[in-house]
Structures are given as structure tokens and as C-alpha cells.
Design an enzyme around this catalytic site. Structure first.
Site, PDB file in Angstrom:
ATOM      1  CG  HIS A 370       1.118   0.261   5.954  1.00 25.79           C
ATOM      2  ND1 HIS A 370       0.478  -0.937   6.169  1.00 25.79           N
ATOM      3  CD2 HIS A 370       0.947   0.987   7.099  1.00 25.79           C
ATOM      4  CE1 HIS A 370      -0.073  -0.934   7.373  1.00 25.79           C
ATOM      5  NE2 HIS A 370       0.203   0.211   7.959  1.00 25.79           N
ATOM      6  CE  LYS A 561      -5.547  -7.357  -4.799  1.00 26.97           C
ATOM      7  NZ  LYS A 561      -4.850  -7.685  -3.565  1.00 26.97           N
ATOM      8  NE  ARG A 562      -4.243   1.683  -2.625  1.00 28.47           N
ATOM      9  CZ  ARG A 562      -2.958   1.797  -2.954  1.00 28.47           C
ATOM     10  NH1 ARG A 562      -2.571   2.641  -3.908  1.00 28.47           N
ATOM     11  NH2 ARG A 562      -2.046   1.061  -2.335  1.00 28.47           N
ATOM     12  CE  LYS A 567      -2.997  -2.135  -4.065  1.00 29.43           C
ATOM     13  NZ  LYS A 567      -2.585  -3.075  -3.008  1.00 29.43           N
ATOM     14  CB  THR A 669      -5.520  -7.670   4.840  1.00 32.86           C
ATOM     15  OG1 THR A 669      -6.111  -6.514   4.250  1.00 32.86           O
ATOM     16  CG2 THR A 669      -4.387  -7.255   5.764  1.00 32.86           C
ATOM     17  CE  LYS A 673      -9.770  -8.087   4.850  1.00 32.58           C
ATOM     18  NZ  LYS A 673      -9.668  -6.742   4.260  1.00 32.58           N
TER      19      LYS A 673
END
Length: 820
Positions: A370, A561-562, A567, A669, A673
Site C-alpha cells: 500500500h 483523509k488522514r 497528501k 479510495t 467515493k
């Protein structure tokens, strides 16, 4: 003796009625006899438990039937080992997949109970951190949906991931108490209990004329006890099992110590055992935290493998056919110690020769990677690993010797290549590389998007790929459309059914028929009305929780998100500051009203991530209270992000932020969504964004920034962020405002270090991508001002996301990896 007993015919229960009046009667019965409450005094949580018990009974019938079919047919089973299962609330999921939603609503309504109210009281199981754990939950539901016999194995965390609160804008971690009042979905399986050892020594047994046998004598032991939760597939075709392990001491209290007056010390064995399953991801910035993390990983891996081998021997005489009947999928490196544990169980406990055990092990295991971040591929200090798992350390060395000799002889590997593939990292303090162990011990290694898989071959596993060129393959992630469309967005689901019929409920790729409605004015109007109502719900949630008033007619720009530097929530915040300056400087321009919403948790020991949360809150406080902005821009950080919050935020999003540094996000993901629910994506060509662009069309996604190749080249050439900043007026002004304390007047140096990192190295390429990102945001503004164009694009996103169903992903795993 048992073989001579006559076969027992097990009576099959008759199908249970789904008529609302029968359901209502059963709810009253459970309320009375299982909960001990009269309906007149029952509280909402009593009604919730009673309703769950009625639903659960209908699941059990199908659960037992699913299990019997596997034994009768001898089907291959899939075992999914994951340290995280972010399952969220189960009530709506189970009721929807059973096809009972309308009937149960009517039954509860006849009793004066609102289904939505009690469903909202169900605790949100915090058994995961982010995308990896939610993927595991989607996969479990999809395996049941596509009729794959499967078990999920994990840990029954008492508190799981922390509950996030804000104190003056800072993240505060509090325990999540989802199990405080029990879990009506689960079943304790006391018969499925196994001893798990730690520490101690290894003895060698055997004479000079026979091969040695190794006996591990642990210094500590705990008991792993199973708790099973049924996982219902769509239309309840199959019900699989999520088996979570809880730790218990062998001796709960040391009576001698207690009677001697050491009342606290007498409980130390209980405390040590309970600590194993108390919290997800204990902070590992200190040696004690590292040891607890490794104990957790071995604890659940050993219990799971003992359970798998026990079940296999119930049906078959030996392990020669184990790879034909068992597929074990490692979800990231957390369960990688399973490779060593399988070898220990097969050789030391069941008496197989090393080479035979190795072939069986490698034929049984497969590994999902991952991450491309080397630091995220777990490794453990050799002294810690050897002290805690001495026999496994011997096995790791034996596997390493076998592989390195093979690489040197068969492939003529150089010293540098040998160092790269070794299970022991010799650079600095010697460490056991769990990523390499998972790779070497598996017959299949898959990435989770096409880009990620290609990069794996040339980055973190390049030399292992040279050694085993046929092992790496791609399985692009997916999401379950049941939870992420049908359940979280029922209004959109109804609109789609009205337009194209029901086929997409069973085959998500049938959504493509919606394409013909993308430019239909009447359908666009209905689509927009659904989106607005979802935004009203989110605005109500934000208003009630945070006291911030949002205008549903503004663009809802969401990044959830985290919290991690790669990110790039920081890029989003810096652009918000630049936009804030522009709005104040040019009030005459026709600015698009925009709400930037953030949510996510930072690891407790990740200083910069927590500082980014504080910055988001500080920026929000200033912007939201500045009358010069005239409500055109708002910034909101919504605390305690979890599955339930995502189910409200995802359907309400107009714009989906997927802006990670290219080459660093394995898949994502959340991007799927959002797009499925009719949001436009702004993003880099990273992870699954690449495939999303290919499916939705380049005109229906807003892509900006460096590619993965360009990022790698910029770093190799010596990226100079300071020079870029000096050339960008908007960027330099925004960074100066943050660094100088404009948003932190109580501590003007609070963000100096964070901004200095951008000036001096900027590993995550914020400066390189800022101008392109800001320009892309203005492109989004232009599309927004033309509603016909906006809804044409967002409808096409929904229509073309069918391929990203986790059902498709699981079918690929089943046919190409598991052979199930």
C-alpha cells in the site's frame, strides 16, 4: 468412535417473515426478554439493540447456510489478514443488504420509533485509521457479495483509533469507547482460543544421526479469544465472518502478590494482556511503543494462522493441499510476521521439513503493498525482534540464507543487490525488513493502482522484482457501491433508478447508461436538487457541532483523509490564504462563493501533521470572521473524522480534493467515493486518479501539477523551492503571512518552522505545484459559473465510476491470485 455414530439430520429453520407486523412483534419480544425493558420505558438505545437482534437472527440463518455450503463443497477459503477493519456502523449496511429497509422502517414506525434516529446511535467501530482499513471493510462486503468464502482476521481493539477533539485548534486524542456498552453484532467463540507466546528461548532437540528439531519455550503467554461478526453480502447471497481477536491473561490475578498487599502488581499479567488489544497503533516513537506494536502484530497473526491450520486439519489429513484450499492475503506489512509464524507452525509443531514448509507457505500467501514510502515499509530492530520472537529470528535468518544464495547463484546478484533484497537491513542499526519478508514469502505481490504497481517495480522492490519478475501484479482498489452510493446517498440512488432502472444495483458498471442523461436539462435539475439537499444536511451537521453557518449554494470543496504531508492538506490551506488575499484585494471581481472543508486525524507523534491541523483552524478563525470576505470564502475543519462523518460529507461534495504529491499515493479510495456521488475531482496524476481520468474522460476531471516522473526528476536535479517562491507573488505572500503570525497572533512563530521546511527542502513539492494548483482552482470556478457544464461533468463522473467497484477488484483477486 465418533465415526460409528449415525449422521445427524440438522433441521433447517423455515424462512423468517419480513412482514412489518411480524418484525414489530419480534422487536417487542427482544426488548422484553433479551433487554428486560417494557416498551413504555425503553430508551432509544434499547430500541436500537432490540432491532439489531431481530436483524441479526435473519443474518444467522444465512450465515450458517453459507458455512455449511463451504464444508459440503470443499471450497477454497480466502483469509484476509489486516491490522485494520474500518467497518463503521453495521445496522444500515446489514438491513440494506438483507433487503429489509422499508419493512424495518415501517415496523419501527408502528412502534413510534424512527429508524434513522436509532441507527445514528450505533457506535462507529474505530478499528482502522484510514483508506487501508476502509478498503478491508469494503473487500469483506464484496467477498460476500460475489460469493467468495472468506474470513477477515484482525484485532478487537477496545478503543481503536482515538477520538479527535479540538482544544483551541489543536488536536487532542481521547479514547474511543465503541465497546463501552457491548456489541450486539458479535459472538464470542471461547472454543477458538489459542496460546500466544513471547520471549524465552529456543532449545535444539535431536541426536547426531537425526535432523535437529527446535522447541520454542516462551517466557510469556497470553490467550487469544475469537469474536465473530457476520458480514452480509448484497442480497444476502453469502454471509462471511470477520473474526477479531481479544487478548486475555492465562492467570488474571496473581493471588500470592495480592494477598501480600501488592494489589496493583497482582494485576500486571492482566494489564499486559489487555494492553495488546486496547488501542490501534500505539505511538511507536519510543521503544515501549515499538514493542507493543510488534506484540500486536504477532499476536493476531499467530492466532489467525493457528485457527486456519486447525480448520484445515478438520477436513484434510495433512497440509500438502493447503495452497489448493487456503489463500491468505496480507493487507500491507503489518501481518508480515505471519510468514515466519507459518514456517514455525509447519516445521516445529507439525513436523514438516523446511523446504516443504517453504513451498507450502509461499504457495499460500499473497501480499498487498500500500505504499511506496520506504519508511512506511515496517522494519524492526533486530535486538527487539530476537528478544520478543527468538524462534522467528532463526527462521528469518534461514529464509534469508536460502534466498541470498539463490540470488547470487541463479541471478548473479551484485553485493548492492544482495543488500537490497536481504531481510536484514545492514544500514545503521540492523533491522528486520517486513516488506521484503512479505514479498519473498508470497507467490503474488500486488499494487493497488496501475501507477503504483509500475512504480513498485522500479523503486521499493526493484531488485526483488528482478529476482522474481513474475510476482508483481496490479489490482486497482475499489469501493462497495452499497455503502458509498445506495446507503449514504439514497436520494441519488432513487433518481438513478428512475432514470435507468435497477440493473446498476447488481452490476455497478450499468451506471454507464446514465451518460445519456448528462446533458438533459430536466435530469440536471433533479441531480442538482439532490446535491443541494445533501449539502443542507452537511451544513446542519457543521452548524450543530461547530456553530459555523454554511451557505448550501456555495461550492463545497472537501478534502477528507488522514493528515499527512504527502497528501498536501498544506497546499490546500496555503491556496486558501492566497485566495483570501485576492478576495480582499479585488472586491470588484465576481468571486465564486466557496467553503473549504477539511477532516482527518494526525498520528499522535506526527508533529507537522498536528501543526497543519492547527494551521487550518487558525486560518479558519481569521477568514471566517473577516467582514471584508463577505462570506465568499469559509474554511472549516470538522473534528473526529470517521466512516459515519464520511457518509455525510461525501454526498455533499461539489469538489473533491485529491492533490497528493505525484508518485506517493498508492491508490486512494476517497477519490472514487466522491466521484461516484457526483463531485468533480481536482487532483494530480497520482494513484488511481490516473485510471479515473481514463474512465471519466479528461474533460470531466481537473488535473494539475507535476507527474510522478517529473517529481523524481526535480528531486534528482536538486529542487530549489526558494527560487520558485520568489517568482510567485501569490505563493510568497501567502507563506509570509503564515510564517509572520498573521493567523497566529498569540504565537507569531508558531508556523515558522513549518514554512521554513517549505523554503529549504519542500520534499512534497508544494512550491512546484502551487501555481498550477491555483490556476486549476480558477478553472473550477469557471466551470461552476456554468451550471449546465458543471452538472454535465459531474453526472458523467457518477455514470462512469462503475468500474471502481470493489466487486470488480475482488473478482480479479479471486481469479488471478487466489484461484478461488
Amino acid at each position: 468412535m465418533n465415526d460409528s455414530l449415525p449422521a445427524v439430520e440438522i433441521p433447517q429453520p423455515s424462512p423468517r417473515s419480513t412482514r412489518p407486523e411480524i418484525l414489530a412483534a419480534e422487536i417487542i419480544e427482544r426488548l422484553t426478554y433479551r433487554i428486560g425493558k417494557d416498551a413504555k420505558v425503553a430508551k432509544p438505545h434499547d430500541w436500537l439493540t432490540a432491532a439489531i437482534l431481530v436483524v441479526r437472527d435473519r443474518i444467522i440463518d444465512r450465515w450458517m447456510d453459507s458455512t455449511r455450503r463451504v464444508y459440503e463443497k470443499g471450497d477454497k477459503r480466502v483469509y484476509y489478514l489486516s491490522l485494520e477493519f474500518l467497518i463503521g456502523r453495521l445496522m444500515r449496511d446489514a438491513v440494506s443488504n438483507l433487503g429489509l429497509m422499508n419493512e424495518l422502517r415501517d415496523a419501527l414506525a408502528s412502534l413510534g420509533v424512527d429508524f434513522d434516529v436509532i441507527a445514528g446511535l450505533e457506535p462507529d467501530a474505530a478499528l482502522g485509521n484510514g483508506g487501508l482499513g476502509r478498503l478491508a471493510a469494503c473487500f469483506m462486503e464484496s467477498m460476500a457479495t460475489v460469493d467468495i468464502p472468506a474470513y477477515g482476521y484482525g484485532i478487537r481493539y477496545v478503543h481503536g483509533l482515538f477520538r479527535q477533539q479540538m482544544a483551541d485548534g489543536w488536536q487532542v486524542e481521547l479514547p474511543e469507547t465503541w465497546l463501552a456498552h457491548g456489541n450486539p453484532w458479535e459472538f464470542e467463540r471461547r472454543e477458538s482460543s489459542y496460546e500466544i507466546g513471547f520471549g524465552g528461548s529456543v532449545e535444539t532437540i535431536g541426536g547426531y544421526d537425526e535432523p535437529p528439531r527446535y522447541v520454542w519455550k516462551p517466557a510469556e503467554r497470553v490467550i487469544a479469544t475469537a469474536y465473530d461478526t457476520p458480514v452480509v453480502g448484497w442480497r444476502a447471497q453469502r454471509v462471511n465472518t470477520l473474526r477479531l481477536w481479544s487478548a486475555q491473561p492465562i492467570d488474571p490475578i496473581l493471588l500470592d502478590a495480592f494477598n501480600a498487599g501488592d494489589h496493583i502488581g497482582a494485576l500486571r499479567e492482566s494489564n499486559k494482556a489487555e494492553a495488546l488489544t486496547r488501542v490501534l497503533y500505539p505511538a511507536d516513537a519510543n521503544p515501549a511503543g515499538q514493542e507493543l506494536r510488534l506484540r500486536q502484530e504477532y499476536f493476531f497473526s499467530s492466532a489467525s494462522l493457528q485457527d486456519i491450520l486447525r480448520r484445515h486439519l478438520q477436513q484434510y489429513p495433512d497440509f500438502s493441499n493447503l495452497p489448493d484450499k487456503v489463500a491468505i492475503q496480507l493487507n500491507d506489512t503489518h501481518p508480515a510476521v505471519s510468514i515466519g509464524e507459518m514456517m514455525r507452525l509447519l516445521t516445529d509443531v507439525h513436523g514438516l521439513e523446511f523446504d516443504e514448509a517453504w513451498e507450502i507457505t509461499r504457495g499460500t500467501f499473497s501480499y498487498t503493498n500500500h505504499t511506496l514510502l520506504p519508511e512506511a515499509l515496517e522494519s524492526w530492530p533486530v535486538p527487539l525482534f530476537e528478544r520478543l520472537l527468538p524462534r522467528h529470528m532463526q527462521i528469518v535468518y534461514a529464509i534469508n540464507a536460502k534466498i541470498l544464495v539463490e540470488a547470487r547463484k541463479a541471478k548473479n546478484f551484485s553485493d548492492q543487490q544482495i543488500r537490497a533484497i536481504s531481510l536484514i537491513d545492514e544500514n545503521g542499526d540492523r533491522r528486520v525488513r517486513m516488506g521484503n519478508l512479505a514479498f519473498i514469502g508470497s507467490h503474488s505481490i500486488n499494487g493497488v493502482s496501475a501507477l503504483h504497481t509500475d512504480l513498485m517495480k522500479v523503486t521499493v522492490f526493484s531488485d526483488l522484482h528482478t529476482l522474481y519478475p513474475d510476482r508483481i501484479n496490479n489490482k486497482t482498489n475499489g469501493i462497495t457501491p452499497r455503502r458509498w452510493l445506495m446507503q449514504c446517498n439514497p436520494a441519488l440512488t432513487s433518481l438513478i433508478r428512475e432514470a435507468i432502472g435497477d440493473k446498476f444495483l447488481d452490476d455497478t458498471e450499468a451506471l454507464h447508461a446514465l451518460d445519456t442523461f448528462a446533458d438533459d436539462a430536466a435530469f440536471q435539475e433533479k441531480f442538482a436538487a439532490v446535491k443541494r439537499e445533501n449539502k443542507v444536511q452537511l451544513a446542519h451537521l457543521v452548524g450543530s457541532r461547530m456553530g459555523v453557518r454554511l451557505d448550501p449554494s456555495a461550492m463545497f470543496d472537501i478534502q477528507i483523509k488522514r493528515i499527512h504531508e504527502y497528501k498536501r492538506q498544506l497546499l490546500n490551506i496555503v491556496e486558501a490564504v492566497a485566495l483570501y488575499d485576492q478576495i480582499r484585494s479585488h472586491p470588484e471581481l465576481d468571486w465564486v462563493p466557496r467553503v473549504k472543508l477539511f477532516a482527518g486525524k494526525a498520528a499522535p507523534s506526527y508533529h507537522n501533521a498536528k501543526l497543519i491541523i492547527k494551521l487550518a483552524n487558525d486560518v479558519a478563525r481569521v477568514i471566517n470572521n473577516d467582514p471584508a470576505v463577505r462570506g465568499l470564502l469559509k474554511v472549516v475543519f470538522v473534528p473526529n473524522y470517521n466512516v459515519s462523518l464520511a457518509e455525510v460529507m461525501v454526498p455533499a461534495a461539489d469538489l473533491s480534493e485529491q492533490i497528493s504529491t505525484a508518485g506517493m499515493e498508492a491508490s486512494g479510495t476517497g477519490n472514487m467515493k466522491f466521484a461516484l456521488n457526483g463531485a468533480l475531482t481536482i487532483g494530480t496524476l497520482d494513484g488511481a486518479n490516473v485510471e479515473m481520468r481514463d474512465h471519466v474522460g479528461a474533460d470531466n476531471i481537473v488535473i494539475f501539477g507535476l507527474t510522478a516522473e517529473e517529481v523524481a526528476q526535480a528531486r534528482a536535479d536538486g529542487h530549489e523551492p526558494r527560487a520558485i517562491i520568489e517568482k510567485s507573488k501569490e505563493l510568497s505572500q501567502a507563506l509570509d503571512a503564515i510564517a509572520s503570525g498573521v493567523f497566529s497572533p498569540d504565537d507569531r512563530s508558531r508556523f515558522t518552522g513549518l514554512i521554513d521546511g517549505i523554503y529549504n527542502h519542500d520534499w512534497f513539492m508544494l512550491t512546484a505545484d502551487f501555481d498550477a494548483y491555483a490556476a486549476a482552482q480558477r478553472t473550477v470556478d469557471q466551470i461552476w459559473t456554468d451550471p449546465k457544464s458543471w452538472y454535465s461533468k459531474t453526472i458523467r463522473n457518477t455514470a462512469r465510476m462503475g468500474w471502481f467497484s470493489s466487486d470488480r477488484t475482488i473478482r480479479q483477486y479471486a481469479s488471478e491470485i487466489w484461484r478461488a
